[in-house]
Scaffold this motif. Structure first.
Motif, PDB file in Angstrom:
ATOM      1  N   TYR A 395       0.836  -1.207   0.000  1.00  0.00           N
ATOM      2  CA  TYR A 395       0.000   0.000   0.000  1.00  0.00           C
ATOM      3  C   TYR A 395       0.867   1.252   0.000  1.00  0.00           C
ATOM      4  O   TYR A 395       0.539   2.245  -0.663  1.00  0.00           O
ATOM      5  N   ALA A 396       1.978   1.217   0.741  1.00  0.00           N
ATOM      6  CA  ALA A 396       2.876   2.368   0.734  1.00  0.00           C
ATOM      7  C   ALA A 396       3.444   2.605  -0.658  1.00  0.00           C
ATOM      8  O   ALA A 396       3.563   3.757  -1.111  1.00  0.00           O
ATOM      9  N   ALA A 397       3.793   1.511  -1.359  1.00  0.00           N
ATOM     10  CA  ALA A 397       4.312   1.659  -2.722  1.00  0.00           C
ATOM     11  C   ALA A 397       3.236   2.225  -3.651  1.00  0.00           C
ATOM     12  O   ALA A 397       3.529   3.029  -4.549  1.00  0.00           O
ATOM     13  N   LEU A 467      -1.119  -4.683  -4.822  1.00  0.00           N
ATOM     14  CA  LEU A 467       0.249  -5.059  -5.177  1.00  0.00           C
ATOM     15  C   LEU A 467       0.459  -4.984  -6.676  1.00  0.00           C
ATOM     16  O   LEU A 467       1.501  -4.508  -7.150  1.00  0.00           O
ATOM     17  N   TYR A 468      -0.536  -5.435  -7.447  1.00  0.00           N
ATOM     18  CA  TYR A 468      -0.403  -5.376  -8.903  1.00  0.00           C
ATOM     19  C   TYR A 468      -0.293  -3.926  -9.371  1.00  0.00           C
ATOM     20  O   TYR A 468       0.529  -3.601 -10.231  1.00  0.00           O
ATOM     21  N   LEU A 469      -1.115  -3.054  -8.813  1.00  0.00           N
ATOM     22  CA  LEU A 469      -1.065  -1.644  -9.196  1.00  0.00           C
ATOM     23  C   LEU A 469       0.266  -1.014  -8.796  1.00  0.00           C
ATOM     24  O   LEU A 469       0.843  -0.217  -9.548  1.00  0.00           O
ATOM     25  N   ALA A 470       0.781  -1.362  -7.621  1.00  0.00           N
ATOM     26  CA  ALA A 470       2.044  -0.790  -7.150  1.00  0.00           C
ATOM     27  C   ALA A 470       3.244  -1.379  -7.871  1.00  0.00           C
ATOM     28  O   ALA A 470       4.246  -0.691  -8.083  1.00  0.00           O
ATOM     29  N   GLY A 471       3.144  -2.641  -8.257  1.00  0.00           N
ATOM     30  CA  GLY A 471       4.267  -3.327  -8.894  1.00  0.00           C
ATOM     31  C   GLY A 471       5.048  -4.141  -7.876  1.00  0.00           C
ATOM     32  O   GLY A 471       5.436  -3.629  -6.821  1.00  0.00           O
ATOM     33  N   THR A 472       5.278  -5.407  -8.204  1.00  0.00           N
ATOM     34  CA  THR A 472       5.989  -6.283  -7.273  1.00  0.00           C
ATOM     35  C   THR A 472       7.409  -5.802  -7.020  1.00  0.00           C
ATOM     36  O   THR A 472       7.864  -5.722  -5.870  1.00  0.00           O
ATOM     37  N   ASP A 473       8.129  -5.462  -8.076  1.00  0.00           N
ATOM     38  CA  ASP A 473       9.505  -5.008  -7.901  1.00  0.00           C
ATOM     39  C   ASP A 473       9.570  -3.710  -7.102  1.00  0.00           C
ATOM     40  O   ASP A 473      10.442  -3.539  -6.241  1.00  0.00           O
ATOM     41  N   HIS A 682      -9.922   2.794 -15.906  1.00  0.00           N
ATOM     42  CA  HIS A 682      -9.783   4.233 -15.727  1.00  0.00           C
ATOM     43  C   HIS A 682      -8.332   4.698 -15.622  1.00  0.00           C
ATOM     44  O   HIS A 682      -8.044   5.869 -15.854  1.00  0.00           O
ATOM     45  N   VAL A 683      -7.417   3.801 -15.206  1.00  0.00           N
ATOM     46  CA  VAL A 683      -6.040   4.255 -14.967  1.00  0.00           C
ATOM     47  C   VAL A 683      -5.041   3.314 -15.625  1.00  0.00           C
ATOM     48  O   VAL A 683      -5.297   2.117 -15.808  1.00  0.00           O
ATOM     49  N   ILE A 684      -3.912   3.878 -15.987  1.00  0.00           N
ATOM     50  CA  ILE A 684      -2.717   3.092 -16.293  1.00  0.00           C
ATOM     51  C   ILE A 684      -2.010   2.877 -14.963  1.00  0.00           C
ATOM     52  O   ILE A 684      -1.693   3.835 -14.262  1.00  0.00           O
ATOM     53  N   ARG A 685      -1.789   1.655 -14.605  1.00  0.00           N
ATOM     54  CA  ARG A 685      -1.441   1.350 -13.211  1.00  0.00           C
ATOM     55  C   ARG A 685      -0.201   2.083 -12.729  1.00  0.00           C
ATOM     56  O   ARG A 685      -0.121   2.456 -11.559  1.00  0.00           O
ATOM     57  N   SER A 686       0.790   2.312 -13.574  1.00  0.00           N
ATOM     58  CA  SER A 686       2.010   2.988 -13.134  1.00  0.00           C
ATOM     59  C   SER A 686       1.867   4.502 -13.125  1.00  0.00           C
ATOM     60  O   SER A 686       2.749   5.209 -12.645  1.00  0.00           O
TER      61      SER A 686
END
Length: 715
Positions: A395-397, A467-473, A682-686
C-alpha cells in the motif's frame, strides 16, 4: 672434388675436470660458511629466546584474565559475564575417565604419545596452510603440549609475522622443556584441568558438571567426545547457542576418530553415535538470553573469540531491562495460554525505538532454557512467512505512485492468472499454469472498498490488486529500503507476496514498521550502545545514521490507516486487541496458510513492537489461532505495560489529497455512464493520475478484473 670433414674441437678432459672440481670446492666452502653462519645465528636466537622464557615448572599456574561483561542500556544491570569466574575443580588423574582422555587426544593431537612435544608433520602442514591462507597465527599444527604451554606461559595474542614466529619458537622450546620434566600423562592431566570449555567452565570437571551434571570419571564416550569438540570454539559451539547441529556433527567425527585410533570398538562407536545427549539446564548468570547471545556473537564476529573471552570488554547494550522483563513475562504467559487454546507452543517478541533503531526488548522463544522444546531457538531472527503483515509495504508503494487512500477497488472473487478462466474456479490455466484466486480471511467478498478500508480490514483480494497496481519489484525495493533483508531472489515471488508469500525476520519487520512510525526515516536496528576497554577507552559507539527511505506524506498515510479503528472495526470489532482507548496506535495482523504463523506488528511514534506466535517445527495451529486471536492479546498486554506512564503521542496527519478522477476519488460509477468498471478501465497502473488507457485490454489483468466486476451480483 675435395671432401671436407668436420671434426669437433679437442678438449682436454683433465682441464675440464679440474675446473669443475674447483667450482665444486668453492661452492662447498660457500655453503659451509653459509650453514655455519645460519647455525650461529639460529643458536644465538635460540639462546636469546631461551633466556627470556618463563620457568616451565610454573606451567600449572596461569595468568588471571579479566572477563568481558554485557550490560543493559543503563550500564548498571549486568546481563552476562562471559567469564565472571573460572569455575574450576582440579581433579587427580585417577578421576579423569578414559573416554575424555582418548577423545581429547583423538581430536587435538593423535600422535601425542609418540612425539616429544613437537610434531614436525603438523608444523609443516601448518606452515603450508599459513602460506596458502596468508594468515600467520602461530597456532596451527600445535601439539597438546604446545597448546598447554601457549595458553599458560606464552600467550595467544596476535601480532606481526615476526612476532608470531618468535612466539612459536618460544613455544617450541618450552614444549621440549616441559616434555623433559613431565610425563605424558602429567601433561595431559594439566591440559585437561586447565583448558576452557565455555560457559565459564575451566577444566574437565567443571565442564562435566556444567553440561552433564556428571563427574569427569563418569562421562560416556559420546559425552566425552562432545566436550572435546568444544575446546577450539567454546562460545560458537556452545550447546546452549545456535550451532548445536554443528557441535553434534563434530562430536560424531571425534567418535569416528577414536575408533580409527583404536581407542574404542566398532560396537562402542555405533552406540556412542546413537546416544541421545541431554544437557544440564542452564539457568544462572544469563539474563535476556536471546538478546545477549546476539550481542555476544556480534562482538565475537568483529573482534575475535579469544579477545572477547579475556579482553575485559565492557559492552553497553540498547536493552531496556524493565521492558525486557515485561516482554519475557508476557511471552511466557501467553505461550502457555496459546498452547492450550490454539496448539501454538511458542512465541517471540521484539520492541524497537523507531527514533534511534535501538532494540529495547527481544525474546526469541518462550523459555530459552527449555532445551527439550528448542527454547534456545531464536525466532526473532528466523525466517518465517509474515502473512498479511507484509501488506503495508504494498500500500505504501501504491501511495507513492499517487493512489490516494480513497481509491476504489472491487472486492469480488477475481482470478489473477490471465491464462485461467475468469470465474475463478479452475485449478489450471490454458498453458498448464496454476490459477490464483485468493479468498478473504472471512471467506466473503464485500464489493467496492477504498484502499483505506482494504488495508485496515486486511482484505486479501483487494490487497493483491493493490500489489499489482504498485508493482511487485517496486514493493520489494521499498521493503528492502525499509529494512527487510530476506527477499533475495525476486523471481520466486508473484502476487502472493502481499499475502506473505515471502519470508521475513521478526526483528527486521518490526524495524521496518518503525519507518512508518518515524515519518519515513529509517534507523537500522542495533543491539550495541557502546563497547569500552577495561581502562575506559571507547572502542565502539552507536552512531546514528538516519536515512529517509519513504516520503513523510506516505508514512503518515499508512499510519493514519493502520490507526483507524473505525475502518478496521467491520472485521476486527471496535474493541479488538489492536485498540487502545487512551491513545492512537497503528497495528496490523498477519496469518499464514494453514495457520502456521500468527503476527501482530504495531507502533506509536516512540515504540514499534511485534509478536509472532506458532510452533518451531512449523506445525499448524488450530483454525481459531489467527493473528488477532493468538498474537493479539499477547501484543496488547506487552504494549500496555510498555506505554504505561508514558506521554500520549499523536501521529502527524497526512496532507489532504484531492482527486478528481473516477475510482481515485472514491466514486466508482462515472456520473455520465451507467456502467461500472474495474479500476484498470480508468487508470494506467504505473501512472494513476494520468490519462485513462486508450485500450485497457492491453493490460493483462484487465479482462479478468473487468469480468469479475461485471459479474459482481452478490459480490
Amino acid at each position: 672434388m675435395v671432401k671436407i670433414r668436420w671434426r669437433p674441437p679437442r678438449v682436454r678432459v683433465g682441464s675440464l675436470k679440474s675446473a669443475l672440481q674447483n667450482r665444486a670446492r668453492q661452492l662447498a666452502v660457500f655453503l659451509a660458511w653459509l650453514a655455519t653462519l645460519g647455525v650461529i645465528a639460529l643458536s644465538l636466537f635460540f639462546l636469546y629466546a631461551r633466556s627470556t622464557l618463563p620457568d616451565p615448572e610454573s606451567i600449572i599456574s596461569r595468568q588471571v584474565k579479566e572477563s568481558t561483561k554485557i550490560y543493559d542500556s543503563t550500564g548498571e544491570k549486568l546481563l552476562y559475564d562471559i567469564y565472571d569466574e573460572e569455575r574450576r575443580t582440579v581433579v587427580p588423574w585417577e578421576r579423569i575417565g578414559e573416554p575424555i582422555r582418548h577423545a581429547t587426544v583423538a581430536i587435538e593431537d593423535a600422535r601425542f604419545y609418540e612425539h616429544r612435544g613437537i610434531d614436525m608433520y603438523g608444523i609443516v602442514r601448518s606452515m603450508l596452510e599459513n602460506i596458502r591462507s596468508g594468515d600467520v597465527t602461530g597456532q596451527g599444527g600445535s601439539t597438546l603440549t604446545q597448546q598447554l604451554v601457549g595458553n599458560a606461559l606464552v600467550g595467544r595474542e596476535r601480532g606481526s609475522v615476526l612476532t608470531a614466529y618468535t612466539r612459536k619458537i618460544r613455544e617450541l622450546i618450552l614444549s621440549i622443556e616441559v616434555e623433559r620434566r613431565f610425563t605424558k600423562d602429567e601433561i595431559l592431566w594439566m591440559y585437561l584441568n586447565q583448558v576452557p570449555y565455555g560457559s565459564n567452565a575451566y577444566g574437565i570437571e567443571a565442564a562435566s558438571q556444567t553440561y552433564f551434571a556428571a563427574s569427569a570419571d563418569e562421562l560416556s564416550i559420546a559425552q566425552a567426545a562432545l566436550l572435546a569438540s568444544l575446546v577450539q570454539r567454546p562460545s560458537y559451539l556452545s550447546p546452549y547457542g545456535y550451532h548445536l547441529d554443528e557441535l553434534l556433527g563434530r562430536k560424531n567425527a571425534v567418535i569416528g576418530r577414536m575408533f580409527d585410533l583404536g581407542f574404542i570398538t566398532a560396537e562402542e562407536r555405533d552406540a556412542a553415535i546413537a546416544e541421545e545427549l541431554a544437557f544440564q539446564e542452564q539457568t544462572g548468570g544469563l539474563a535476556a538470553p536471546h538478546f545477549v547471545i546476539m550481542a555476544r556473537e556480534y562482538v565475537i564476529s568483529k573482534y575475535g573469540e579469544d579477545i572477547v573471552q579475556s579482553g575485559g570488554f565492557r559492552i553497553i547494550t540498547t536493552l531496556d531491562a524493565d521492558l525486557q522483563e515485561a516482554a519475557e513475562e508476557t511471552v511466557e504467559k501467553y505461550a502457555e495460554i496459546n498452547r492450550e487454546n490454539y496448539r501454538a507452543g511458542n512465541a517471540a517478541l521484539v520492541a524497537v525505538d523507531p527514533k534511534t533503531g535501538q532494540v529495547r526488548a527481544l525474546v526469541g522463544s518462550a523459555n530459552y532454557f527449555d532445551i527439550e522444546n528448542e527454547g534456545n531457538f531464536n525466532v526473532a531472527t528466523a525466517h518465517r512467512q509474515p502473512g498479511s503483515s507484509f501488506k503495508p509495504f504494498a500500500y505504501a508503494a501504491a501511495f507513492q505512485l499517487g493512489y490516494p487512500d480513497s481509491t476504489i477497488l472491487w472486492d469480488v472473487r477475481t482470478e489473477f492468472n490471465p491464462k485461467c478462466s475468469p470465474e475463478g474456479t479452475a485449478a489450471r490455466g490454458s498453458d498448464g499454469s496454476s490459477c490464483y484466486h485468493p479468498q478473504n480471511y472471512l471467506g466473503n467478498n464485500v464489493g467496492p472498498l477504498t484502499m483505506r478500508q482494504s488495508l485496515a480490514r486486511s482484505q486479501n483480494t483487494t490487497s493483491v490488486k493493490t500489489l499489482y497496481l504498485a508493482g511487485t519489484d517496486r514493493t520489494i525495493d521499498l521493503a528492502e529500503r525499509m529494512g527487510i533483508t530476506t527477499l533475495g531472489d525476486r523471481s520466486r515471488f508473484g502476487l502472493s507476496l502481499v499475502l506473505g508469500g515471502a519470508e521475513v525476520r521478526l526483528v527486521d519487520i518490526v524495524s521496518a514498521y518503525g519507518v512508518f512510525a518515524n515519518d519515513g526515516i529509517r534507523n537500522p536496528w542495533t543491539l550495541i550502545e557502546r563497547i569500552e576497554l577495561a581502562d575506559g577507552t571507547v572502542l565502539e559507539e552507536r552512531n546514528e545514521n538516519p536515512t529517509r527511505v519513504l516520503e513523510a506524506q506516505v508514512a503518515r498515510m499508512v499510519s493514519d490507516v493502520l490507526s483507524d479503528n473505525n475502518a478496521r472495526a467491520p472485521v476486527f470489532g471496535f474493541n479488538s486487541p489492536l485498540y487502545f482507548a487512551n491513545r492512537p496506535i497503528a497495528a496490523k495482523t498477519g496469518t499464514t496458510q494453514e495457520y502456521r504463523d500468527a503476527w501482530v506488528i504495531g507502533y506509536t511514534p516512540s515504540l514499534a513492537a511485534g509478536v509472532w506466535v506458532g510452533n518451531n517445527d512449523n506445525t499448524p495451529m488450530t483454525q481459531a489461532g489467527g493473528g488477532i486471536s493468538a498474537a493479539g492479546p499477547l501484543w496488547h498486554e506487552f504494549v500496555a505495560r510498555a506505554l504505561q506512564g508514558t506521554p500520549v503521542e499523536q501521529f502527524p496527519k497526512p496532507d489532504p489529497i484531492f482527486a478528481d478522477k473516477t475510482m481515485l476519488n472514491g466514486i466508482y460509477v462515472a456520473p455520465d455512464s451507467p456502467e461500472t468498471h474495474s479500476i484498470l478501465y480508468h487508470v494506467i497502473r504505473s501512472n494513476p493520475t494520468g490519462p485513462a488507457p486508450s485500450d485497457p485490454y492491453q493490460d493483462p489483468q484487465f479482462a479478468n478484473w473487468e469480468w469479475a466486476v461485471r459479474a459482481r451480483s452478490g459480490y
